[in-house]
Enzyme design. Structure first.
Site, mmCIF file in Angstrom:
data_model
loop_
_atom_site.group_PDB
_atom_site.id
_atom_site.type_symbol
_atom_site.label_atom_id
_atom_site.label_comp_id
_atom_site.label_asym_id
_atom_site.label_seq_id
_atom_site.Cartn_x
_atom_site.Cartn_y
_atom_site.Cartn_z
ATOM 1 N N LYS A 10 91.710 23.835 3.085
ATOM 2 C CA LYS A 10 90.879 24.664 3.902
ATOM 3 C C LYS A 10 90.182 25.566 2.565
ATOM 4 C CE LYS A 10 90.888 28.833 6.873
ATOM 5 N NZ LYS A 10 90.590 29.696 5.520
ATOM 6 N N LYS A 15 92.976 26.032 -3.634
ATOM 7 C CA LYS A 15 93.145 24.803 -4.305
ATOM 8 C C LYS A 15 92.862 24.404 -5.711
ATOM 9 C CE LYS A 15 89.841 22.953 -1.481
ATOM 10 N NZ LYS A 15 89.586 24.249 -0.954
ATOM 11 N N LYS A 41 79.817 24.671 -6.293
ATOM 12 C CA LYS A 41 79.725 25.871 -6.950
ATOM 13 C C LYS A 41 80.471 25.930 -8.459
ATOM 14 C CE LYS A 41 84.146 27.995 -5.002
ATOM 15 N NZ LYS A 41 84.434 26.899 -4.091
ATOM 16 N N ASP A 128 87.396 21.708 3.787
ATOM 17 C CA ASP A 128 87.830 20.787 4.790
ATOM 18 C C ASP A 128 87.049 19.702 4.752
ATOM 19 O OD1 ASP A 128 88.901 19.853 7.037
ATOM 20 O OD2 ASP A 128 88.164 21.043 8.396
#
Length: 289
Positions: A10, A15, A41, A128
């Site tokens: 998510k 992450k 990004k 996701d």
């Protein structure tokens, strides 16, 4: 053979911080590692390099997509512990496909023979899985790793990622290595989910403020631990994950739950919590008190 990993979870679950520390842990174990950030990004490798490196898509545009004019040093940057870093970048907001950019990144790195030089290649993928574009890195991975927490939304996203692994495994030698619980003091909801959708749990990292601080500082926990040995215990979490991945686990092809089924499962956990069973001996102790 090169071990190829794809890290999913998510959005905002941690992450990139997790990926950078796993990459550093693998490097500490003597592996030559390439981390590829797959997010427009382009901040996946910030914790390894300390700055936002130029993206492959920007470099390709500057060269009018003439692959023969690009050298490895134009797109591959040095990070902590010798980890090499690449940022794929992405299309302009609201236009194009992130999966196309990942494909172009892999194509260029193969042109540069970069894939043949590393023991481990780690794809750090945004958010996701909602379409085939976001799932594109799974086409190149041996294992998927899902980062989650002990909350409803993150596990709902994890289930969708598991569904993507199941779908890709039909045509690719892909397995789910397991879940990494991040920023969670409890694991009861995670345990509830994996009891319903069986999959390994690689590690559970508690809520540690220094992990968040490391992201702001642009340093891995391993680099911070060099001046603050009290952080070595945090590094051990990532070394444990690295050791499991180096061993090339069997992994699973998950049988994800249907959305409504999962919603009921996780909601029921909150709405109808199971009360702990009280034994006769405990009841007697209570009466004596």
């Amino acid at each position: 053979m090169t071990l190829k990993l794809a890290v999913y979870g998510k959005g905002g679950i941690g992450k990139s911080t997790t990926s950078c520390n796993i990459s550093a842990a693998l490097a500490k174990r003597g592996k030559k590692v390439l981390q590829i950030g797959c997010d427009p990004k382009h901040d996946s490798t910030f914790t390894l390099t300390g700055f936002l490196i130029p993206t492959i898509i920007d470099t390709l545009q500057e060269k009018d997509f003439h692959y023969e004019d690009i050298w490895p040093e134009d797109v591959i940057y040095d990070g902590y512990a010798g980890v090499k870093c690449v940022e794929a970048g992405g299309p302009p907001a609201g236009a194009g496909c992130g999966g196309y950019v990942v494909g172009e990144t892999v194509k260029l790195l193969k042109e540069l023979n970069a894939f043949d030089e590393f023991d481990v290649i780690l794809f750090d993928v945004l958010g996701d899985v909602v379409c085939g574009g976001f799932a594109a890195p799974l086409n190149y991975a041996d294992y998927c790793i899902i980062v989650t927490d002990n909350g409803f939304d993150a596990l709902f996203a994890a289930n969708r990622i598991a569904a993507s692994v199941r779908e890709k495994a039909r045509t690719h030698p892909l397995r789910l290595a397991g879940l990494i619980g991040n920023r969670t003091s409890k694991r009861d909801l995670i345990d509830k989910y994996v009891s319903h959708v069986p999959m390994p749990v690689l590690e559970i990292l508690p809520l540690i403020e220094d992990i968040r601080v490391s992201r702001v500082k642009g340093k891995t926990l391993f680099e911070m631990a060099q001046s603050d040995p009290s952080l070595n215990y945090v590094c051990d979490y990532y070394l444990n994950i690295a050791d499991q991945l180096i061993a090339k686990p069997e992994g699973v092809v998950p049988q994800d739950a249907q959305d409504r089924e999962l919603f009921s499962l996780l909601s029921d956990f909150y709405l109808n919590p199971q009360k702990p069973q009280v034994t006769a001996e405990e009841e007697l102790d209570l009466m004596m008190v």
